[in-house]
Each structure stands twice: as structure tokens, then as C-alpha cells.
Design a protein around this motif. Sequence first.
Motif, PDB file in Angstrom:
ATOM      1  N   SER B   3       0.834  -1.211   0.000  1.00 33.67           N
ATOM      2  CA  SER B   3       0.000   0.000   0.000  1.00 33.67           C
ATOM      3  C   SER B   3       0.857   1.244   0.000  1.00 33.67           C
ATOM      4  CB  SER B   3      -0.946   0.014   1.204  1.00 33.67           C
ATOM      5  OG  SER B   3      -0.233   0.125   2.405  1.00 33.67           O
ATOM      6  N   VAL B   4       0.250   2.341  -0.396  1.00 33.82           N
ATOM      7  CA  VAL B   4       0.911   3.642  -0.437  1.00 33.82           C
ATOM      8  C   VAL B   4       0.002   4.658   0.239  1.00 33.82           C
ATOM      9  CG1 VAL B   4       1.776   5.479  -1.930  1.00 33.82           C
ATOM     10  CG2 VAL B   4       2.105   3.088  -2.581  1.00 33.82           C
ATOM     11  N   PHE B  34       7.535   5.433  -7.567  1.00 30.75           N
ATOM     12  CA  PHE B  34       7.235   6.368  -8.646  1.00 30.75           C
ATOM     13  C   PHE B  34       6.432   7.556  -8.126  1.00 30.75           C
ATOM     14  CE2 PHE B  34       8.192   3.232 -11.942  1.00 30.75           C
ATOM     15  CZ  PHE B  34       7.949   2.028 -11.292  1.00 30.75           C
ATOM     16  N   TYR B  36       3.738  10.073 -10.123  1.00 34.03           N
ATOM     17  CA  TYR B  36       3.022  10.431 -11.335  1.00 34.03           C
ATOM     18  C   TYR B  36       2.310  11.762 -11.118  1.00 34.03           C
ATOM     19  CZ  TYR B  36       3.676   5.944 -13.637  1.00 34.03           C
ATOM     20  OH  TYR B  36       4.235   4.858 -14.261  1.00 34.03           O
ATOM     21  N   GLN B  38      -0.816  14.355 -12.759  1.00 30.10           N
ATOM     22  CA  GLN B  38      -1.970  14.454 -13.657  1.00 30.10           C
ATOM     23  C   GLN B  38      -2.371  15.915 -13.749  1.00 30.10           C
ATOM     24  OE1 GLN B  38      -5.595  12.580 -12.303  1.00 30.10           O
ATOM     25  NE2 GLN B  38      -6.242  12.160 -14.398  1.00 30.10           N
ATOM     26  N   GLY B  43      -3.831  12.649 -18.876  1.00 28.70           N
ATOM     27  CA  GLY B  43      -3.606  11.372 -18.219  1.00 28.70           C
ATOM     28  C   GLY B  43      -2.505  11.453 -17.190  1.00 28.70           C
ATOM     29  N   LEU B  44      -2.188  10.314 -16.608  1.00 25.12           N
ATOM     30  CA  LEU B  44      -1.111  10.218 -15.637  1.00 25.12           C
ATOM     31  C   LEU B  44       0.227  10.215 -16.369  1.00 25.12           C
ATOM     32  CD1 LEU B  44      -2.716   7.384 -13.514  1.00 25.12           C
ATOM     33  CD2 LEU B  44      -2.456   9.751 -12.795  1.00 25.12           C
ATOM     34  N   PHE B  89       0.530  11.691  -7.701  1.00 28.85           N
ATOM     35  CA  PHE B  89       0.287  10.337  -7.196  1.00 28.85           C
ATOM     36  C   PHE B  89       1.616   9.652  -6.924  1.00 28.85           C
ATOM     37  CE2 PHE B  89      -4.230   9.849  -8.017  1.00 28.85           C
ATOM     38  CZ  PHE B  89      -4.477  10.765  -9.026  1.00 28.85           C
ATOM     39  N   ARG B  93       5.734  -0.479  -7.372  1.00 24.49           N
ATOM     40  CA  ARG B  93       5.571  -1.751  -8.085  1.00 24.49           C
ATOM     41  C   ARG B  93       6.570  -2.737  -7.488  1.00 24.49           C
ATOM     42  NH1 ARG B  93       7.133  -4.541 -13.041  1.00 24.49           N
ATOM     43  NH2 ARG B  93       8.656  -2.947 -13.575  1.00 24.49           N
ATOM     44  N   LEU B 100       0.879  -1.480 -10.697  1.00 23.26           N
ATOM     45  CA  LEU B 100       1.241  -0.357  -9.850  1.00 23.26           C
ATOM     46  C   LEU B 100       0.205  -0.252  -8.732  1.00 23.26           C
ATOM     47  CD1 LEU B 100       1.987   2.347 -12.549  1.00 23.26           C
ATOM     48  CD2 LEU B 100       3.653   1.413 -10.953  1.00 23.26           C
ATOM     49  N   PHE B 102      -1.184   2.549  -6.184  1.00 22.25           N
ATOM     50  CA  PHE B 102      -1.178   4.004  -6.066  1.00 22.25           C
ATOM     51  C   PHE B 102      -1.617   4.483  -4.693  1.00 22.25           C
ATOM     52  CE2 PHE B 102      -0.501   5.745 -10.288  1.00 22.25           C
ATOM     53  CZ  PHE B 102      -0.739   4.663 -11.114  1.00 22.25           C
ATOM     54  N   GLY B 103      -1.095   5.650  -4.318  1.00 21.70           N
ATOM     55  CA  GLY B 103      -1.674   6.402  -3.224  1.00 21.70           C
ATOM     56  C   GLY B 103      -2.912   7.124  -3.703  1.00 21.70           C
ATOM     57  N   GLN B 104      -3.530   7.858  -2.808  1.00 25.54           N
ATOM     58  CA  GLN B 104      -4.824   8.467  -3.118  1.00 25.54           C
ATOM     59  C   GLN B 104      -4.704   9.750  -3.910  1.00 25.54           C
ATOM     60  OE1 GLN B 104      -3.290   8.388  -0.182  1.00 25.54           O
ATOM     61  NE2 GLN B 104      -4.160   9.830   1.287  1.00 25.54           N
TER      62      GLN B 104
END
Lengths: 113, 112
Positions: B3-4, B34, B36, B38, B43-44, B89, B93, B100, B102-104
Motif C-alpha cells: 500500500s501507499v 514512482f 506520477y 496528472q 492522463g497520468l 500520485f 511496483r 502499480l 497508487f496512493g490516493q
Amino acid sequence: EPEVTQTPSHQVTQMGQEVILRCVPISNHLYFYWYRQILGQKVEFLVSFYNNEISEKSEIFDDQFSVERPDGSNFTLKIRSTKLEDSAMYFCASRDREGHGYTFGSGTRLTVV
Amino acid sequence: GNSVTQMEGPVTLSEEAFLTINCTYTATGYPSLFWYVQYPGEGLQLLLKATKADDKGSNKGFEATYRKETTSFHLEKGSVQVSDSAVYFCALRIQGAQKLVFGQGTRLTINP
């Protein structure tokens, strides 16, 4: 720079209808993915696809969902009978054999009414 | 499980302020990490990555260091710009895995 293209950008559908979300991954990529993000929540993994078969799927990806790469360029996500809770942003992604990073599309916002 | 957790947003800063967005993770194996981004209507996009402990990822003035001892990957930028306004984000991985995690996401708004 190569892009992952998703269509449509926004789709509204009636509950119980089938919907197909379309993606064109980057041409030399080998791994393909669908993720979704319900409004205000985390981006969640749905499914990964490699060598023309599903390589991993989450518990979200039940029998209502299917994926297909019908013609070597498109990668589709089908939801057979949509529910209100399927309303979300759906992201397609692809990556090559070596890359650690994914290339994501700009998403399809699905609204089920 | 894996989890993140990211710091809660939204975050609002003035231009040229220092930015930190916290990210911590829980992982059963050896993750790659990672960030990311947006931008509105897009997109991401991969912002930066680190694949092993003590690696520092950097791009566009953003940096994050993979800290195994604190299981963290905090995103920093010394002087933010209005154009940095976006949702960020953090993700991981696990080696050998496909997906992947992801966090929220953290919404960042920079005011001129």
C-alpha cells in the motif's frame, strides 16, 4: 512523443447496458493495463494483459469485465452490464519489455445513470 | 499487503514556495517507487522514479529519495510555479509484479 490514446473521453450509459472502452497503446509496447479511479478515491488496478492473455487481475475484475486485443492495435475493456458503482475514470496504460514506467492514456470518464 | 499513503490534500501554496508532499509505503517485497502527475484534463504522466534504496529520482526540479529505513519517498521542489498545479500520485511496483499500487493522490494548487 508516443501516446496512449483512449476513446471516448466521456461516456454516459444506462445501468444494465454494455459499454466498451477503447485504447490504442504505444505500438511497440508489450504489456497493457486497465486502471480505474472512482471520484475522490485511489487509482486501482483492474487487469494486465500480455501475449494475448490476462496475466494478472484484481478482485474488482469480475465476470462483468473482459478485455480484448482484437486487431493488434486496439485494447478494449468491456463491461457487460454496468452498475452505478462502475462510474469512474478508466485509464489504459502500456509499457515495453524493459521499462519501469508506464505510459497512461488521458482516461475515459464513465458515468452510469 | 502492499500500500501507499500520501499526505492529505488539497495543498495550496504561493509561487516560489518550497513544496513537500509526503509518501510512505508498505511492501512485502522490494518495490520500485514512482511519482506520477496528472494535469487538468490529461492522463497520468511519469514524473520521476527510483528503483532501489537511496536512489534519488529527479525531473523538472522535483526530487524524491527512496528511503528504505523510513519506507518513504517524499516529493520535494525548491520553488514551485503556477504550472505545477496538478494532482500528484505516489506509486509502487513490487519486483516481478505487473501492477502499480497508487496512493490516493494529492491535489496541488499554486497561486501567483
